[in-house]
Design an enzyme around this catalytic site. Structure first.
Site, mmCIF file in Angstrom:
data_model
loop_
_atom_site.group_PDB
_atom_site.id
_atom_site.type_symbol
_atom_site.label_atom_id
_atom_site.label_comp_id
_atom_site.label_asym_id
_atom_site.label_seq_id
_atom_site.Cartn_x
_atom_site.Cartn_y
_atom_site.Cartn_z
ATOM 1 N N ASP A 109 4.322 6.484 10.962
ATOM 2 C CA ASP A 109 4.177 7.290 9.739
ATOM 3 C C ASP A 109 5.426 7.252 8.857
ATOM 4 O O ASP A 109 5.853 8.288 8.324
ATOM 5 C CB ASP A 109 3.805 8.740 10.077
ATOM 6 N N LYS A 125 4.173 -1.560 11.962
ATOM 7 C CA LYS A 125 5.128 -0.660 12.627
ATOM 8 C C LYS A 125 5.340 0.614 11.801
ATOM 9 O O LYS A 125 5.315 1.718 12.338
ATOM 10 C CB LYS A 125 6.464 -1.403 12.820
ATOM 11 N N HIS A 173 0.841 -1.211 0.000
ATOM 12 C CA HIS A 173 0.000 0.000 0.000
ATOM 13 C C HIS A 173 0.862 1.241 0.000
ATOM 14 O O HIS A 173 0.418 2.317 -0.394
ATOM 15 C CB HIS A 173 -0.957 0.002 1.208
ATOM 16 N N SER A 218 16.119 4.524 9.441
ATOM 17 C CA SER A 218 16.370 3.908 8.134
ATOM 18 C C SER A 218 15.648 4.695 7.034
ATOM 19 O O SER A 218 16.167 4.865 5.927
ATOM 20 C CB SER A 218 15.868 2.466 8.106
ATOM 21 N N LYS A 224 10.237 -8.594 4.926
ATOM 22 C CA LYS A 224 11.219 -9.284 5.782
ATOM 23 C C LYS A 224 11.845 -10.412 4.986
ATOM 24 O O LYS A 224 11.172 -11.040 4.156
ATOM 25 C CB LYS A 224 10.540 -9.878 7.019
ATOM 26 N N LYS A 269 9.718 -2.569 3.330
ATOM 27 C CA LYS A 269 10.921 -2.361 4.150
ATOM 28 C C LYS A 269 10.979 -3.376 5.272
ATOM 29 O O LYS A 269 9.955 -3.654 5.910
ATOM 30 C CB LYS A 269 10.835 -0.954 4.764
HETATM 31 P P1 NAD Z 1 22.150 -7.466 19.960
HETATM 32 O O1 NAD Z 1 22.606 -8.797 19.508
HETATM 33 O O2 NAD Z 1 23.011 -6.273 19.687
HETATM 34 O O3 NAD Z 1 21.902 -7.474 21.548
HETATM 35 C C1 NAD Z 1 21.227 -8.462 22.245
HETATM 36 C C2 NAD Z 1 21.942 -8.619 23.584
HETATM 37 O O4 NAD Z 1 21.168 -9.451 24.440
HETATM 38 C C3 NAD Z 1 23.309 -9.272 23.458
HETATM 39 O O5 NAD Z 1 24.273 -8.476 24.134
HETATM 40 C C4 NAD Z 1 23.126 -10.631 24.116
HETATM 41 O O6 NAD Z 1 24.306 -11.107 24.747
HETATM 42 C C5 NAD Z 1 22.050 -10.317 25.118
HETATM 43 N N1 NAD Z 1 21.304 -11.490 25.570
HETATM 44 C C6 NAD Z 1 21.012 -12.630 24.918
HETATM 45 N N2 NAD Z 1 20.292 -13.462 25.688
HETATM 46 C C7 NAD Z 1 20.109 -12.823 26.858
HETATM 47 C C8 NAD Z 1 19.424 -13.143 28.052
HETATM 48 N N3 NAD Z 1 18.778 -14.305 28.198
HETATM 49 N N4 NAD Z 1 19.421 -12.243 29.052
HETATM 50 C C9 NAD Z 1 20.067 -11.059 28.928
HETATM 51 N N5 NAD Z 1 20.727 -10.708 27.814
HETATM 52 C C10 NAD Z 1 20.748 -11.562 26.796
HETATM 53 O O7 NAD Z 1 20.692 -7.278 19.346
HETATM 54 P P2 NAD Z 1 19.841 -5.953 19.250
HETATM 55 O O8 NAD Z 1 20.008 -5.364 17.905
HETATM 56 O O9 NAD Z 1 20.115 -5.103 20.455
HETATM 57 O O10 NAD Z 1 18.364 -6.559 19.309
HETATM 58 C C11 NAD Z 1 17.765 -6.930 20.528
HETATM 59 C C12 NAD Z 1 16.275 -7.068 20.322
HETATM 60 O O11 NAD Z 1 15.752 -5.832 19.841
HETATM 61 C C13 NAD Z 1 15.833 -8.118 19.307
HETATM 62 O O12 NAD Z 1 14.597 -8.639 19.723
HETATM 63 C C14 NAD Z 1 15.636 -7.306 18.035
HETATM 64 O O13 NAD Z 1 14.732 -7.928 17.142
HETATM 65 C C15 NAD Z 1 15.042 -6.057 18.631
HETATM 66 N N6 NAD Z 1 15.161 -4.871 17.777
HETATM 67 C C16 NAD Z 1 16.369 -4.406 17.364
HETATM 68 C C17 NAD Z 1 16.431 -3.257 16.583
HETATM 69 C C18 NAD Z 1 17.747 -2.658 16.174
HETATM 70 O O14 NAD Z 1 17.733 -1.576 15.558
HETATM 71 N N7 NAD Z 1 18.876 -3.255 16.496
HETATM 72 C C19 NAD Z 1 15.253 -2.603 16.185
HETATM 73 C C20 NAD Z 1 14.024 -3.102 16.627
HETATM 74 C C21 NAD Z 1 13.989 -4.238 17.433
#
Ligand code: NAD
Length: 470
Positions: free
Chosen positions: A98, A93, A64, A361, A105, A69
């Protein structure tokens, strides 16, 4: 084929939210459906000379708005319905914040740690080639980003592959985001999700009636914060919340949880972990067994920023936080969601509070299409104008500003200032929209459902305006 639990969960939330709208059932079915998905299988040559067949998918949930993305993940158990569910979440999201994109994905079914850098490059470039051949990537079609197991490094490989195969396309760099800075990336992207979480939480804490209903005083200052996971999202969320006056009373990583009611110095904790390989035994803090213990920490705000399914039906009854900010995707199970709602805990849904990454982004994509760094044209002009204004004020008042005051009054905005300003505006405005939907629907509805209703309404409006072609 049975629908996977994750896709079913996303669709269940959609259905519940849809019941709070008055859109036609067929329109809702169209919004819910995943429009397109491709599966590709391709061979790559391993370093030992053998061949391996790799399976990968790319889903485009909704066109749409274009481009679609969403990230590309490398995971051994990724499958078609997982990328379909994640693509749907991206559509919702983007609508909530917006960002004028549909949701997409991708996933490559590998465990990245089992491959050399050279092998990962061959896999990434071959997948990019498959997407190009099928018209499944491009600045106006579908724009990937990193996800589990991928990083700016893979995005640079994808951008380069695209540019090689589309010679003369001046917009080629806009085919993927979260690139390294030297390859068309943008300042502030690395911090964006954690910073966006901070902007959202700060805005919510400013809401005096809402805070009163939670038994809290207004303002982030002095609030006790616990963060699970100190990776990209968790580290930055913790850093910015502490800078905003929050007190970090609990932090956790894979090896365990540390707490200190008087507060933990984030940089000192990070340095300790680097030096010793563990968060535990940080001077002045108490070790709590189990990485998941942080979920039950005595705090006002809990930010699960590590991985999915951390707040469950089992631990939700013992949660002490009044506010949960879902930095990670899907950290709360549906059962926990119900328990927390009954307990009166405010769950700020992932689909809104971690949208800072996709927001920035979007800014990167805009930068790539305009071929100029934000702030490049106006920074010095603004500084000149502001300086003249400051000079005029000094003349009129007879008072001289200090050098520091003069600098803060007259500084022009550079790229990171503008990115952060756009992110702040996005997080504040989007929260107000979700809140107004929630006010309309009443207290029985969670903010997650209100956020979904907000997304459905916006996507429905788009479809209604577009009509059906042909
Ligand atoms: P990342 O790999 O940089 O960080 C995750 C951290 O969590 C790591 O340091 C890891 O060691 C730690 N970890 C793993 N298992 C754990 C546990 N049981 N208890 C405590 N810590 C634990 O990943 P990220 O980019 O920070 O992403 C984290 C979450 O955020 C994911 O669910 C991801 O989908 C979501 N997310 C990330 C972004 C982004 O821009 N990076 C955007 C939206 C959502």
């Amino acid at each position: 084929m049975a629908t996977s639990a994750f896709l079913q969960q996303v669709n269940d939330i959609f259905d519940e939210a849809a019941r709070h709208t008055d859109h036609d059932a067929s329109l809702l079915a169209q919004i819910k459906a995943c429009n397109t998905i491709i599966q590709v299988s391709f061979p790559i040559r391993r370093d030992d000379g053998s061949l391996e067949v790799i399976r990968a998918w790319r889903a485009q949930h909704s066109q749409h708005k274009l481009p679609t993305k969403g990230g590309i993940r490398f995971a051994p158990d990724v499958h078609d319905e997982e990328v379909m569910a994640l693509a749907a979440l991206m559509s919702y999201k983007c609508a909530i914040v917006d960002v004028p994109f549909g949701g997409g994905k991708g996933g490559i079914q590998i465990d990245a740690k089992n491959y050399s850098v050279g092998e990962l490059e061959r896999i990434t470039r071959r997948f990019a080639f498959e997407l190009i051949r099928k018209n499944f990537i491009g600045p106006g079609l579908d724009v990937p980003a990193p996800d589990f197991g991928t990083s700016p490094r893979e995005m640079a490989w994808i951008a380069d592959t695209y540019a090689q195969l589309r010679p003369g396309d001046v917009d080629a760099l806009a085919c993927v985001t979260a690139k390294p800075l030297g390859q068309g990336g943008i300042r502030g992207r690395v911090q964006a999700t954690g910073r966006g979480l901070f902007y959202g939480v700060r805005e919510i804490c400013r809401d005096a009636p809402l805070m009163k209903s939670l038994g809290l005083t207004p303002g982030l200052a002095g609030k006790r914060v616990a963060v699970q996971g100190l990776g990209n999202v968790g580290y930055h969320a913790a850093k910015f919340m502490a800078e905003g006056g929050g007190i970090l009373v609990g932090l956790s990583e894979r090896e365990g949880t540390i707490v200190n009611p008087k507060g933990l110095d984030l940089e000192a904790v990070m340095a300790h972990r680097k030096a010793t390989g563990s968060l535990l035994d940080f001077p002045g803090a108490t070790n709590v067994p189990g990485a998941g213990a942080v979920i039950e920490a005595d705090c006002d705000i809990l930010a699960p920023c590590a991985l999915e399914l951390q707040v469950t039906g089992e631990n939700a009854p013992r949660i002490k936080a009044k506010i949960i900010a879902e930095g990670a995707n899907g950290p709360t199970t549906p059962e926990a969601d119900r328990i927390l709602h009954e307990k009166g805990v405010l769950v700020i849904p992932d689909i809104y509070i971690n949208a800072g990454g996709v927001t920035v982004s979007y800014f990167e994509w805009l930068k790539n299409l305009s071929h100029v760094r934000f702030g490049r044209m106006e920074k010095r002009f603004d500084e000149g104008a502001f300086s003249r204004l400051v000079g005029a004020i000094e003349k009129a008042t007879g008072k001289e500003f200090s050098e520091a005051e003069r600098h803060s009054l007259a500084a022009g905005a550079d790229e990171e200032d503008l990115v952060n300003s756009g992110l702040e505006e996005t997080m504040i405005t989007s929260w107000r929209q979700i809140k107004s939907v929630r006010e309309r629907l009443g207290n029985k509805v969670t903010y997650r459902i209100a956020a979904f209703v907000d997304a459905i309404d916006k996507i429905a409006a788009s479809y209604k305006e577009l009509g059906i072609f042909p």
